[in-house]
Enzyme design. Structure first.
Site, PDB file in Angstrom:
ATOM      1  N   GLY A  23       0.865 -11.363  -5.050  1.00 25.98           N
ATOM      2  CA  GLY A  23      -0.172 -10.800  -4.201  1.00 25.98           C
ATOM      3  C   GLY A  23       0.001 -11.026  -2.716  1.00 25.98           C
ATOM      4  O   GLY A  23      -0.860 -10.641  -1.924  1.00 25.98           O
ATOM      5  N   GLY A  25       2.408  -9.738  -0.908  1.00 20.39           N
ATOM      6  CA  GLY A  25       2.987  -8.551  -0.291  1.00 20.39           C
ATOM      7  C   GLY A  25       4.496  -8.513  -0.301  1.00 20.39           C
ATOM      8  O   GLY A  25       5.100  -7.847   0.540  1.00 20.39           O
ATOM      9  N   LYS A  26       5.119  -9.181  -1.290  1.00 16.22           N
ATOM     10  CA  LYS A  26       6.583  -9.166  -1.260  1.00 16.22           C
ATOM     11  C   LYS A  26       7.171  -7.821  -1.648  1.00 16.22           C
ATOM     12  O   LYS A  26       8.190  -7.410  -1.104  1.00 16.22           O
ATOM     13  CB  LYS A  26       7.206 -10.269  -2.113  1.00 16.22           C
ATOM     14  CG  LYS A  26       6.561 -10.656  -3.340  1.00 16.22           C
ATOM     15  CD  LYS A  26       7.345 -11.684  -4.094  1.00 16.22           C
ATOM     16  CE  LYS A  26       6.971 -11.610  -5.551  1.00 16.22           C
ATOM     17  NZ  LYS A  26       5.509 -11.704  -5.706  1.00 16.22           N
ATOM     18  N   THR A  27       6.505  -7.085  -2.547  1.00 13.86           N
ATOM     19  CA  THR A  27       7.032  -5.768  -2.907  1.00 13.86           C
ATOM     20  C   THR A  27       6.969  -4.815  -1.722  1.00 13.86           C
ATOM     21  O   THR A  27       7.942  -4.119  -1.412  1.00 13.86           O
ATOM     22  CB  THR A  27       6.270  -5.179  -4.102  1.00 13.86           C
ATOM     23  OG1 THR A  27       6.453  -6.020  -5.237  1.00 13.86           O
ATOM     24  CG2 THR A  27       6.777  -3.787  -4.439  1.00 13.86           C
ATOM     25  N   SER A  28       5.831  -4.767  -1.043  1.00 16.95           N
ATOM     26  CA  SER A  28       5.713  -3.864   0.103  1.00 16.95           C
ATOM     27  C   SER A  28       6.664  -4.278   1.222  1.00 16.95           C
ATOM     28  O   SER A  28       7.287  -3.420   1.872  1.00 16.95           O
ATOM     29  CB  SER A  28       4.269  -3.837   0.621  1.00 16.95           C
ATOM     30  OG  SER A  28       3.816  -5.129   0.956  1.00 16.95           O
ATOM     31  N   ASP A  50      11.124  -8.110 -11.588  1.00 14.95           N
ATOM     32  CA  ASP A  50       9.815  -8.615 -11.972  1.00 14.95           C
ATOM     33  C   ASP A  50       9.388  -8.025 -13.310  1.00 14.95           C
ATOM     34  O   ASP A  50       9.383  -6.806 -13.455  1.00 14.95           O
ATOM     35  CB  ASP A  50       8.806  -8.227 -10.885  1.00 14.95           C
ATOM     36  CG  ASP A  50       7.472  -8.935 -11.035  1.00 14.95           C
ATOM     37  OD1 ASP A  50       7.155  -9.357 -12.152  1.00 14.95           O
ATOM     38  OD2 ASP A  50       6.757  -9.059 -10.026  1.00 14.95           O
ATOM     39  N   THR A 509      -1.718  -1.153  -5.945  1.00 13.09           N
ATOM     40  CA  THR A 509      -0.845  -1.860  -6.880  1.00 13.09           C
ATOM     41  C   THR A 509      -1.614  -2.749  -7.852  1.00 13.09           C
ATOM     42  O   THR A 509      -1.363  -2.694  -9.062  1.00 13.09           O
ATOM     43  CB  THR A 509       0.206  -2.669  -6.114  1.00 13.09           C
ATOM     44  OG1 THR A 509       1.005  -1.760  -5.355  1.00 13.09           O
ATOM     45  CG2 THR A 509       1.094  -3.449  -7.056  1.00 13.09           C
TER      46      THR A 509
END
Length: 591
Positions: A23, A25-28, A50, A509
């Site tokens: 949560g 924000g590593k994906t974004s 992941d 997400t």
């Protein structure tokens, strides 16, 4: 306070490894980095490892295990390693060559050894390591950007090669969930090469992502230290979602800014050794190529939203309604589930406190490898009807191995014990030990209400799905299956006894991930009863232009949860302080 992050300036290595608490924000951030580097003319591969990946949601494109071009970005390819699909391919790769060559009983035994939850993790790592060690990747791409799992899973993923190398180096019987020992030397060498690449500062950069929040900084510090211990030392830190300015006459805006600044004052010592960068809190959703491009171009942010143009506030009940429901219906087992970072631990703790205040005896526990219950309660319990525990994987593993060997020593000779001891040294044994402890915690509901703060989505599903494999493994090792295990799934599937609470944020997400979780649970005949929308800016009525812009984007997701996904819905506004300790947690359930 911190220098703004710019991928072109600060990222030079081929492998870029984004990690952090769920949560944050590593994906974004990973996606925006990959897009930025590709726009600069670099050839980039973006990969998710992941189990609960949301890469496709952020990029708004369907992905598979194999890299595919991302539309409208010339130099970018992306892939999403699906652990279940990888595990199926992995099992067949191991077992396939022996079909029609070995007896059916031998094939069945091999398939059973490869049916456990740990095989899914091993298969995902196998895919991951094949990318790292593949010379074709080095020749085709300038950068490989890895969007990794939430912190607890990432640490496990990175520690697997060391564990397997030690096991394979000592194994003589081939008793492991990897299958027959023959042919594994090739994988052993590949894993060693992967570890070497991850530890090489000229090849790999680890980018830790954190929010300017106390718990998030604490988790980043723990991750940084543990990753250093396994040799990954080329690290940097990004403080993501930092509010640049605030509206002095808006209480929410002022509190939001001050809470972030207070958290940063307690910056952990371990993180002070890293180079630290920042990214701003933005008024728009970080999904879609165009929005992701804005993240590193702060001077071209979209026009701020006029707070007066917000939709009328959506009214939903608070957490107290949920607590009253559980109390009135005498619910015995309560799970909080959802994507990492949405606040499951706080919600589970608040539900437990609320039920205690209603006069119930409650046991609160966690199966999350990155447990935060001790922090949430300041390491103390202030009520005689509340007890707290956590399932420590390492402790459970030791106890499980001792018990199995003790029981088996009466019926096995020295050679048989040596075989079993070798089998128990396999990393997959930890999953079995944790699952047994999980079942024992659920069994406590005969005497008290059990509230379980579960692990992030992917790990939780693997844990629940491992019931049948655990049955097989435990009966094979000991000849016995405890009542707690035998009764677990029927208990979880009984809505009169068990309730699943899905926790989400009103963002793209988390909601999409929670929707996928609910579908998986329904397939397992487990029907969630409540959804909680946590930390909602929409519910605060803020007038700050940036915060109001983000609040407006929440409306469609709140409506979707309420109207399409949830049987019952509650909402919790963003609050100005972190609720730590029993007394503070009570404030969540006050009308």
């Amino acid at each position: 306070m911190y220098q703004s992050f710019n991928p072109k300036t600060f990222l030079q290595t081929r492998f870029l490894f984004f990690t952090g608490k769920g949560g944050v924000g590593k994906t974004s951030t990973a996606c925006a980095t990959a897009i930025h580097l590709a726009d600069e003319g670099k050839k980039v591969l973006l990969v998710s490892t992941d189990p609960a990946s949301n890469l496709q949601d952020v990029l708004e494109v369907e992905l598979t295990n194999s890299p595919k071009p991302v539309p409208n970005i010339e130099n970018l390819h992306a892939s999403n390693i699906d652990p279940e699909e990888a595990a199926e391919m992995y099992r067949e790769k191991v077992v396939g060559p022996y079909r029609n060559k070995l007896p059916k009983a031998a094939i069945k035994s091999m398939e059973e050894q490869l049916s456990g939850a740990c095989t899914v993790e091993m298969a995902a790592f196998d895919e991951f390591s094949s990318i790292i060690s593949n010379p074709a990747v080095s020749s085709r791409y300038d950068h490989v950007v890895f969007d990794t799992a939430p912190t607890g899973h990432t640490l496990r993923l990175l520690q697997l090669p060391t564990a397997w190398n030690e096991f394979l180096g000592e194994s003589t019987h081939g008793a492991s969930c990897l299958g027959p020992l023959s042919g594994l030397q090739e994988k052993k060498e590949r894993y060693e090469q992967t570890v070497e690449s991850l530890s090489d500062k000229d090849k790999t950069t680890l980018i830790l992502i954190t929010r300017p929040e106390t718990a998030s900084l604490y988790e980043a510090n723990r991750s940084a230290l543990e990753l250093k211990e396994i040799g990954i030392r080329n690290q940097m830190l990004i403080v993501n979602g930092l509010l640049q300015t605030y509206l002095s006459d808006d209480k929410v805006s002022t509190a939001f800014y001050q809470r972030q600044q207070e958290a940063l004052k307690g910056f952990p010592d371990g993180l002070k050794q890293l180079v630290v960068y920042s990214l701003p809190f933005v008024s728009y959703s970080l999904t879609g190529i165009d929005n992701l491009r804005y993240l590193f171009k702060q001077y071209t942010l979209p026009a701020r939203i006029d707070p007066q143009s917000q939709h009328e506030s959506i009214q939903l009940p608070g957490l107290n309604s949920l607590v009253n429901h559980f109390s009135d219906n005498q619910t015995r087992v309560i799970f909080t589930m959802g994507k990492g970072g949405v606040g499951k631990t706080t919600i589970a703790s608040s539900i437990a406190v609320g039920l205690v205040e209603k006069g119930h005896k409650v046991h609160l526990t966690t199966t999350d490898p990155a447990a935060h219950l001790a922090y949430t309660f300041s390491n103390k319990v202030d009520h005689e009807k509340l007890s707290i525990s956590s399932i420590n994987p390492k402790d459970e593993l030791i106890a499980y191995k001792e018990e199995v060997l003790s029981q088996a020593s009466e019926s096995l000779n020295d050679e048989g014990l040596a075989y079993l001891r070798e089998d128990l040294d396999s990393p997959c044994t930890e999953e079995i030990a944790v699952f047994r402890a999980f079942a024992e915690q659920v069994a406590k509901c005969d005497d008290e209400i059990v509230v379980i703060d579960t692990a992030p989505t992917g790990h939780t599903l693997l844990l629940l799905d491992s019931a049948e494999e655990y049955h097989k493994e435990l009966s094979r090792s000991t000849g016995e299956v405890p009542d707690s295990v035998r009764e677990l799934l029927p208990r979880l599937r009984n809505p009169k006894e068990t309730s699943v609470v899905i926790v989400t944020l009103a963002e793209t997400t988390p909601v999409l991930e929670a929707e996928r979780l609910q579908k998986d649970l329904l397939r397992a005949n487990i029907k969630p009863g409540w959804w909680i929308i946590n930390q909602s800016l929409h519910a605060t009525g803020t007038l700050d232009p940036v915060l109001a812009g983000r609040a407006k984007t929440e409306s469609e997701w709140i409506e979707r949860v309420r109207d399409e996904l949830a049987e019952s819905t509650a909402i919790i506004p963003w609050i100005s302080e972190e609720k730590i300790g029993y007394t503070k947690l009570k404030e969540y359930i006050v009308n």
